[in-house]
Motif scaffolding. Structure first.
Motif, mmCIF file in Angstrom:
data_model
loop_
_atom_site.group_PDB
_atom_site.id
_atom_site.type_symbol
_atom_site.label_atom_id
_atom_site.label_comp_id
_atom_site.label_asym_id
_atom_site.label_seq_id
_atom_site.Cartn_x
_atom_site.Cartn_y
_atom_site.Cartn_z
ATOM 1 N N PRO A 1 0.808 -1.227 0.000
ATOM 2 C CA PRO A 1 0.000 0.000 0.000
ATOM 3 C C PRO A 1 0.837 1.272 0.000
ATOM 4 N N HIS A 2 1.855 1.329 0.864
ATOM 5 C CA HIS A 2 2.580 2.602 0.962
ATOM 6 C C HIS A 2 3.355 2.910 -0.312
ATOM 7 N N VAL B 1 0.967 4.560 -2.703
ATOM 8 C CA VAL B 1 0.758 5.962 -2.343
ATOM 9 C C VAL B 1 1.883 6.805 -2.917
ATOM 10 N N ARG B 2 3.093 6.304 -2.804
ATOM 11 C CA ARG B 2 4.229 7.080 -3.301
ATOM 12 C C ARG B 2 4.201 7.228 -4.813
ATOM 13 N N ARG C 1 -6.232 6.826 -1.073
ATOM 14 C CA ARG C 1 -7.626 6.450 -0.880
ATOM 15 C C ARG C 1 -8.171 6.993 0.429
ATOM 16 N N ALA D 1 1.395 13.253 6.983
ATOM 17 C CA ALA D 1 1.239 12.757 5.617
ATOM 18 C C ALA D 1 2.089 13.576 4.648
ATOM 19 N N GLU E 1 5.805 12.780 5.134
ATOM 20 C CA GLU E 1 6.127 11.469 4.567
ATOM 21 C C GLU E 1 6.288 11.573 3.052
ATOM 22 N N GLY F 1 10.074 11.347 6.342
ATOM 23 C CA GLY F 1 9.557 10.392 7.315
ATOM 24 C C GLY F 1 10.629 9.673 8.109
ATOM 25 N N ALA G 1 -5.853 11.821 2.599
ATOM 26 C CA ALA G 1 -5.531 11.220 1.302
ATOM 27 C C ALA G 1 -4.983 12.293 0.364
ATOM 28 N N CYS H 1 -1.327 13.340 0.456
ATOM 29 C CA CYS H 1 -0.354 12.501 -0.248
ATOM 30 C C CYS H 1 -0.149 13.003 -1.678
#
Lengths: 349, 249, 286
Positions: free
Chosen positions: B72-73, B76-77, B82, B102, B105, B110, B160, B163
């Protein structure tokens, strides 16, 4: 920078400012070097226990990992420091301390992968299992560890070649307090950093952390490793200040007592382990003079009572007590924190 | 041109089929809605896209890149974030802290364990901008746990959004929000930047038809109808599926 | 070799009777009760007092141990444990460890720290010799008693009304409540019976496991192994885990005495990592 952005920046940084309570705490801690010389032996134990509890707070209070096996790192490093001194591998105590911490951190890194998954119970069992395994090993290789008799014949060289350990524990106490303070500063930096914030987030909601791009497992491995290193340094300090190391450094009771220490002081604000250690040690000292044999009973009772009262309620009391202390301190030295509290301080970003 | 594609995506739990052969293409900049009756597998699709679940079969492409195996992470990157149908917030942090987390990160701070949060001006600037965009200014220093539900839903999207995704997956963003707080939420969703592609799951047909420029209907885990809103609204099969539910746009 | 198998089985069945109550409390209320061993110890000491000091016959001492511990368990459950069910696991761990510490120190205070032995009837001493295998009479008794208890438990869980209520409550508390099952009462009774069984196990096992105030700490990890390795979804899992653990431990101490419990702990960790739901859990494989 817009006014809102300035306010945001200010607020984010303000959390990390030293409070009156914190300054008072460390002044008192260092003042005890001169004010309580006859108590230095027990204060040494307290400082070591405080460092040990600080390591548990990092993983339990910040990352939410329940561990009943923190003694694994304490004991391993304790034996390492003892053996290093006994066989003259590393003579200088500070260097030996750092190496012991590294050994424990390495062990923490390897075993961290065991606590990434699973429920609280699984983590509890795995951490407990690891420390019990090490205990069995230490017992098995008694030709190296001295087994049930403990590691004999450890002689610790002077610190930095200058300061000899003395039988009253004066040198030992100053040494332990400085190590504790340095480790505390590192931990404090860490928990107010983005990394520390991500740990709190992981404790709160690991699933969401993945969804905002935080590599949860890597963070847990990192903090578990660091905490193991701190626990290891505490173990090494115990060996160095007592010139002795025995099997009970790896025992279940040590890990269980540690939980108690941290719970007395409260989790998740760094001072819990320190305050808990002070209360625990002095309570132990006091009860031991009354009924040395049944000390464990009172420990148990305390645990039961704390849980029945509720830890959140305890935390509220702690906070109130801390605030009161801080007020007292501020008033006592007539020092005002000034307008910075209102957000108008100099902007350093 | 499709920014997000799924090819034959399927998920089975034991004998239960939660998603079957879902092949979907979401265009860049689209406002795409995924609707369907309860239990149709909409949230399963979101979970597969975001990496919470691993598909039994099929592939997921983000901007042409296969992300099926990523965590998942990592997704995101790569630019896909979501929200959750049931709030998944950091209850002990303030909205500001959560958003700053967020943002920092995403900016790669992070692993920074030495500087203070917010020491970097960029983090504070951007956090402030997001707080403003999502109308969280008045509550940004409160603990998240005590926020009104509507604000929590806003924070859910804000996290979300922090990000800075190119694809945003919204899982029933308006679910359960009381009428009084609803307008603010819908306005915020409508004001999302046009270059962010949005995939919306929603039961509220008013929201779906006012917002979406394309609609896919999912039934029993499989793609049923896919098309422009008015075509979908007219489709008799869709009406049959939603028998008893209002579908007047 | 066969003697090891025999001794190991006796030991394992004993462990099962000791730990099965824990498995149910863990499965039912998701409650981590580290103090389970304290009830076993209570049963052991109860028998010591009854048999050695008052002169109650051994055969009567065992059921009495069960009764006394069951009452004790029920009492603790109603007065103390109920407050902690809904708490986080950390609180449960702290609370029950606290109880362990208290029980250890209190037993030490009342009974002294030395090891206690239950006076066992002459008839149970010595061993049979069957096909050249030495079978201790006492161990045979343990196998018989524990075997009967296991079958009885299995029967109660599978066939009786109480059993089906209990299983319903284990599967889904909310649904069970909806069906009008008094989950609190079911749990109270189960807790009491589980404690009673632990007490009986403690009484029976005093001879083999040894009985001194540190008993709850010493065997806590064994009970937990049984429960975590066996899983909490049935009693078959913990039963198999107990037998395996018993045989493994006896064999380990016989063949590689120097490594002691090391192997057991290592196996436990491996199992927990590979099968977090337990070795014998239903459909946990993935």
């Amino acid at each position: 920078m817009t006014p809102l952005a300035a306010d945001v920046a200010q607020r984010l940084k303000r959390r990390a400012r030293w409070s009156g309570f914190e300054i008072a705490f460390w002044i008192v801690a260092f003042a005890s070097i001169w004010l309580l010389p006859q108590k230095h032996l027990i204060l040494t134990e307290t400082a070591i226990l405080a460092l040990f509890a600080l390591s548990l707070d990092l993983i339990l209070g910040y990352a939410g990992i329940i561990s009943l096996g923190q003694a694994a790192f304490f004991g391993t490093a304790g034996y390492f420091a003892g053996l290093a001194a006994k066989y003259g591998l590393i003579n200088e105590p500070v260097l030996a301390l750092l190496c012991s911490g590294l050994v424990a951190a390495a062990l923490g890194f390897v075993t961290s992968f065991l606590v990434l998954r699973g429920s609280d119970l699984t983590r509890l069992m795995v951490t407990l299992g690891v420390s019990l395994m090490l205990g069995e090993l230490a017992n098995r290789y008694s030709n190296i560890t001295g087994g049930a008799d403990g590691l004999q014949g450890v002689t610790v060289a002077p610190i930095l070649g200058l300061f000899q350990f003395d039988m009253f524990g004066h040198t030992g106490y100053v040494y332990c307090l400085i190590v504790l303070f340095v480790c505390f500063l590192i931990a404090r930096r860490l928990v107010y950093s983005p990394f520390g914030l991500s740990l709190r987030a992981i404790k709160g909601n690991a699933l969401r952390c993945g969804a905002v791009g935080i590599p949860v497992n890597a963070r847990l491995v990192a903090i578990y490793t660091l905490a193991a290193g701190f626990a290891g340094m505490a173990g090494a300090l115990l060996t160095q200040t007592t010139a002795f190391c025995s099997l009970d450094v790896l025992s279940l009771e040590r890990s269980a007592d540690l939980l108690l220490v941290l719970i007395i002081g409260g989790t998740g604000y760094l001072y819990g382990g320190l305050i808990g250690a002070v209360i625990y040690k002095f309570m132990q000292d006091w009860i031991a003079t009354l009924t040395p044999q049944y000390w464990q009973f009172w420990i148990g009772l305390l645990l039961v009572v704390i849980v029945l009262i509720g830890r959140d309620r305890m935390a509220a009391w702690h906070e109130a007590a801390r605030a009161a202390l801080a007020r007292l301190f501020t008033r006592a030295i007539g020092w005002r924190r000034g307008p910075a509290l209102g957000g108008a301080g100099p902007d350093r970003s | 041109m499709a920014i997000l594609e799924t090819i034959g995506l399927a998920k089975r739990f034991g004998g239960i089929v939660a998603a079957a052969d879902v092949t979907l293409a979401i265009d860049k900049g689209a406002r795409h809605a995924l609707i369907g009756p309860n239990g149709a597998g909409k949230t399963t699709v979101i979970n597969l896209l975001s990496g919470v679940l691993k598909p039994t079969a099929g592939r997921i492409l983000l901007e042409g890149r296969d992300i099926t195996a990523l965590d998942p992470h990592q997704r995101v990157r790569l630019g896909m974030a979501r929200t959750f149908q049931i709030n998944a917030l950091f209850l002990d942090l303030t909205p500001l802290e959560a958003i700053a987390l967020a943002v920092s990160e995403r900016l790669g701070f992070g692993i920074d364990c030495w500087r203070l949060v917010g020491r970097k001006g960029a983090v504070a600037d951007e956090a402030a901008e997001i707080v403003e965009r999502f109308h969280l200014g008045d509550v940004m220093h409160e603990r998240t746990a005590i926020l009104p539900y509507g604000k929590q839903r806003l924070l859910e999207i804000a996290l979300a959004f922090a990000c800075r995704p190119r694809v945003l997956l919204l899982d029933e963003p308006a679910a359960g929000v009381p009428e009084a707080e609803r307008h603010e939420l819908l306005a915020t969703i409508a004001a999302l930047p046009a270059d962010v592609t949005v995939l919306l799951i929603e039961h509220d047909m008013d929201l779906v038809f006012s917002f979406a420029d394309r609609i896919s209907v999912l039934v029993n885990g499989a793609l049923f109808v896919d098309g422009a809103p008015d075509a979908v609204a007219r489709d008799p099969r869709v009406k049959a599926v939603y028998l008893g539910e209002e579908l007047d746009a | 070799m066969l003697t090891i198998l025999f001794d190991g089985t006796a030991y394992g069945m004993l462990l099962f009777v000791l730990a099965c109550g824990l498995s149910v409390t863990l499965g039912l209320m998701n409650f981590i009760n580290l103090a389970h061993g304290a009830f076993a110890m209570a049963g052991g000491y109860c028998t010591v007092v009854l048999v050695n000091r008052i002169g109650v016959p051994f055969a009567l001492g065992l059921p009495l141990a069960f009764l006394v511990t069951a009452l004790l368990g029920g009492l603790f459950e109603r007065t103390l444990y109920v407050h902690v069910y809904a708490r986080p696991h950390l609180d449960q761990v702290l609370f029950t460890i606290g109880l362990v510490f208290m029980s250890v120190a209190a037993t030490d205070y009342v009974m002294g720290s030395s090891q206690q032995f239950v006076r066992i009837p002459e008839a149970l001493a010595g061993q049979f010799n069957v096909f050249g295998i030495g079978m201790g009479k006492y161990r045979l008794l343990i196998i018989v008693v524990c075997g009967v208890l296991t079958l009885a438990l299995q029967f109660i869980l599978a066939k009786t009304r109480f059993g089906s209520r209990l299983r319903a409550a284990v599967d889904d508390q909310r649904v069970a409540r909806g069906l009008g099952i008094n989950v609190g009462a079911v749990f109270g009774i189960t807790f009491a019976v589980g404690s009673g069984l632990a007490g009986l196990g403690g009484a029976l096992g005093a001879e083999i496991l040894g009985l001194d105030p540190t008993f709850p700490l010493k065997y806590m990890i064994y009970f937990l192994i049984v429960v975590t390795v066996g899983g909490t979804s049935s009693i078959t899992g913990p039963f198999l885990a107990s037998i395996l653990l018993g045989i493994g431990d006896v064999a380990g101490k016989y063949y590689v005495p120097s490594l002691g419990a090391f192997v057991i702990y290592a196996i436990m960790i491996v199992v927990l990592i590979l099968r977090p739901q337990g070795l014998f859990a239903r459909g946990a494989a993935r």
